[in-house]
Design an enzyme around this catalytic site. Structure first.
Site, PDB file in Angstrom:
ATOM      1  N   GLN A   1     -53.750 104.372  44.749  1.00 51.63           N
ATOM      2  CA  GLN A   1     -54.609 102.885  44.579  1.00 51.63           C
ATOM      3  C   GLN A   1     -55.641 102.993  45.666  1.00 51.63           C
ATOM      4  OE1 GLN A   1     -54.091 100.973  41.872  1.00 51.63           O
ATOM      5  NE2 GLN A   1     -55.544  99.404  42.663  1.00 51.63           N
TER       6      GLN A   1
ATOM      7  N   LYS B   1     -49.365  97.141  37.199  1.00 49.86           N
ATOM      8  CA  LYS B   1     -49.292  98.785  36.586  1.00 49.86           C
ATOM      9  C   LYS B   1     -47.890  98.951  36.279  1.00 49.86           C
ATOM     10  CE  LYS B   1     -53.550 100.247  38.431  1.00 49.86           C
ATOM     11  NZ  LYS B   1     -54.436 101.001  39.356  1.00 49.86           N
TER      12      LYS B   1
ATOM     13  N   ASP C   1     -56.189 108.839  36.724  1.00 48.88           N
ATOM     14  CA  ASP C   1     -57.318 107.866  36.876  1.00 48.88           C
ATOM     15  C   ASP C   1     -58.615 108.792  36.484  1.00 48.88           C
ATOM     16  OD1 ASP C   1     -56.856 105.514  38.360  1.00 48.88           O
ATOM     17  OD2 ASP C   1     -56.561 106.565  40.095  1.00 48.88           O
TER      18      ASP C   1
HETATM   19  N1  L34 Z   1     -56.949 104.542  42.174  1.00 51.41           N
HETATM   20  N2  L34 Z   1     -57.839 102.484  42.168  1.00 51.41           N
HETATM   21  C1  L34 Z   1     -57.370 103.579  41.527  1.00 51.41           C
HETATM   22  N3  L34 Z   1     -57.270 103.412  40.254  1.00 51.41           N
HETATM   23  C2  L34 Z   1     -57.849 102.052  39.477  1.00 51.41           C
HETATM   24  O1  L34 Z   1     -57.745 102.336  38.236  1.00 51.41           O
HETATM   25  C3  L34 Z   1     -58.270 101.091  40.423  1.00 51.41           C
HETATM   26  N4  L34 Z   1     -58.539  99.961  39.864  1.00 51.41           N
HETATM   27  C4  L34 Z   1     -59.766  99.254  40.519  1.00 51.41           C
HETATM   28  C5  L34 Z   1     -59.254  99.192  42.039  1.00 51.41           C
HETATM   29  N5  L34 Z   1     -58.772 100.478  42.710  1.00 51.41           N
HETATM   30  C6  L34 Z   1     -58.238 101.421  41.799  1.00 51.41           C
HETATM   31  C7  L34 Z   1     -57.880  99.045  39.313  1.00 51.41           C
HETATM   32  O2  L34 Z   1     -56.560  99.407  39.050  1.00 51.41           O
HETATM   33  C8  L34 Z   1     -59.573  97.822  40.010  1.00 51.41           C
HETATM   34  N6  L34 Z   1     -58.382  97.811  39.199  1.00 51.41           N
HETATM   35  C9  L34 Z   1     -57.923  96.588  38.447  1.00 51.41           C
HETATM   36  C10 L34 Z   1     -56.661  96.562  37.919  1.00 51.41           C
HETATM   37  C11 L34 Z   1     -56.105  95.625  37.199  1.00 51.41           C
HETATM   38  C12 L34 Z   1     -56.812  94.463  37.346  1.00 51.41           C
HETATM   39  C13 L34 Z   1     -57.821  94.326  38.121  1.00 51.41           C
HETATM   40  C14 L34 Z   1     -58.607  95.464  38.535  1.00 51.41           C
HETATM   41  C15 L34 Z   1     -56.352  93.088  36.504  1.00 51.41           C
HETATM   42  O3  L34 Z   1     -55.180  93.329  36.026  1.00 51.41           O
HETATM   43  N7  L34 Z   1     -56.910  92.025  36.646  1.00 51.41           N
HETATM   44  C16 L34 Z   1     -56.432  90.797  36.449  1.00 51.41           C
HETATM   45  C17 L34 Z   1     -56.118  89.780  37.280  1.00 51.41           C
HETATM   46  C18 L34 Z   1     -55.168  90.227  38.478  1.00 51.41           C
HETATM   47  C19 L34 Z   1     -54.906  89.067  39.529  1.00 51.41           C
HETATM   48  O4  L34 Z   1     -54.508  88.089  39.033  1.00 51.41           O
HETATM   49  O5  L34 Z   1     -55.092  89.700  40.794  1.00 51.41           O
HETATM   50  C20 L34 Z   1     -57.348  90.414  35.295  1.00 51.41           C
HETATM   51  O6  L34 Z   1     -56.985  89.606  34.201  1.00 51.41           O
HETATM   52  O7  L34 Z   1     -58.746  90.570  35.333  1.00 51.41           O
END
Ligand code: L34
Length: 283
Positions: free
Chosen positions: A95, A51, A118
């Site tokens: 988060q 983020k 959010d």
């Molecule tokens: N308050 N909590 C709040 N807001 C959110 O919108 C989230 N979420 C979920 C968990 N808790 C939260 C996220 O941000 C899930 N989540 C989230 C955000 C980004 C990614 C996955 C979940 C992401 O960028 N995933 C990458 C891989 C990341 C890695 O390498 O660890 C992807 O390509 O899927």
């Protein structure tokens, strides 16, 4: 066809960067997003880092506040109160998940609704279900953008959502319903889940279990959206809730993990931050 959330989000972020570049001249500053991370869960650390990186790409000011898992609820509420009162903060994100001793609902409700990027605040949730203007939750919003970008028709199709969380399952079901899909919400107690998922034209999986959806649960030609981000117990690598190798043989369209829904979640967070900023500037 594999829909790349990474590619789509890169394009959308570039458009947003161009828009934000004009803000200092127009408004005297850029949007400011405050992110609070409690504890050191590796997933949460990675998402919060993502983020901050996306904020830099788009030109959004990012303040990430890291606190130890032992922080008290009162201390956390105090930080939120300060950010609410800070006129130069446009978006506040705590988060999730939070440590067990902290009441998540109370924390979310403490965020100024106008800064709730959010879309988790009870007033935003109510507005979503009453079809009133609201900040849409990032992951469901990103999923609809992926479907639209892939040219998937939603109206009149059978959409099956696996999972009923406040963050994904429930709101994405509502957005699919608003797009005139016939929506079925399934969960861990659903009987003969495979029979239900096999009826899906569009299958959205957000259950949080590695490779839970297998090829036999998917109709030939279905559109499959994989929201899961798990560690594969066998290889230790990132994997989704969908067994990609098997299911991609049957699906007409599928999202990968990583590089699918995750980047779209972050992209929509940037969009929501800009929306909150612009709404605040108009007041
Ligand atoms: N308050 N909590 C709040 N807001 C959110 O919108 C989230 N979420 C979920 C968990 N808790 C939260 C996220 O941000 C899930 N989540 C989230 C955000 C980004 C990614 C996955 C979940 C992401 O960028 N995933 C990458 C891989 C990341 C890695 O390498 O660890 C992807 O390509 O899927």
């Amino acid at each position: 066809m594999i829909i790349s959330g990474k590619e789509l989000s890169a394009k959308l972020k570039a458009d947003m960067a161009a828009e934000v570049a004009a803000f200092p001249a127009k408004y005297g500053r850029v949007p400011h997003l405050a992110v609070i991370l409690v504890g050191e869960d590796p997933g949460s650390v990675s998402y919060v880092t993502g983020k901050a990186k996306a904020s830099a790409e788009v030109g959004i000011r990012n303040t990430t506040i890291r606190k130890p898992a032992e922080i008290t609820e009162e201390e956390l509420l105090g930080i939120i109160a300060e950010l609410n009162a800070d006129d130069e903060v446009d978006g506040i994100l705590v988060q999730l998940p939070l440590p067990k001793h902290i009441d998540e609902d109370r924390v979310i409700a403490a965020i100024d609704r106008a800064k709730d990027v959010d879309g988790f605040h009870p007033q935003n949730v109510a507005a979503l279900w009453q079809k009133q203007p609201c900040t849409l939750p990032c992951t469901p919003k990103g999923i609809i953008k992926l479907l639209r970008a892939a040219g998937v028709e939603i109206e009149g199709r059978n959409a099956v959502v696996v999972g009923r969380s406040n963050i994904v399952g429930l709101p994405v079901s509502k957005l699919l319903l608003d797009a005139n899909a016939t929506v079925t919400i399934t969960h861990s107690r659903t009987r003969d889940l495979g029979a239900v998922t096999r009826g899906a034209d569009i299958l959205v999986v957000a259950i949080g279990r590695p490779k839970f959806v297998t090829a036999d649960m998917v109709r030939e030609g279905a559109v499959v959206i994989d929201v899961g981000v798990n560690r594969d117990p066998d290889t230790g690598r990132l994997c989704g809730d969908v067994d990609f190798a098997g299911v991609s043989e049957r699906a007409s369209v599928i999202t990968p993990v990583p590089g699918g829904v995750g980047p779209m979640t972050i992209c929509c967070l940037m969009e929501n931050t800009i929306e909150c900023f612009l709404r605040r500037m108009a007041h």
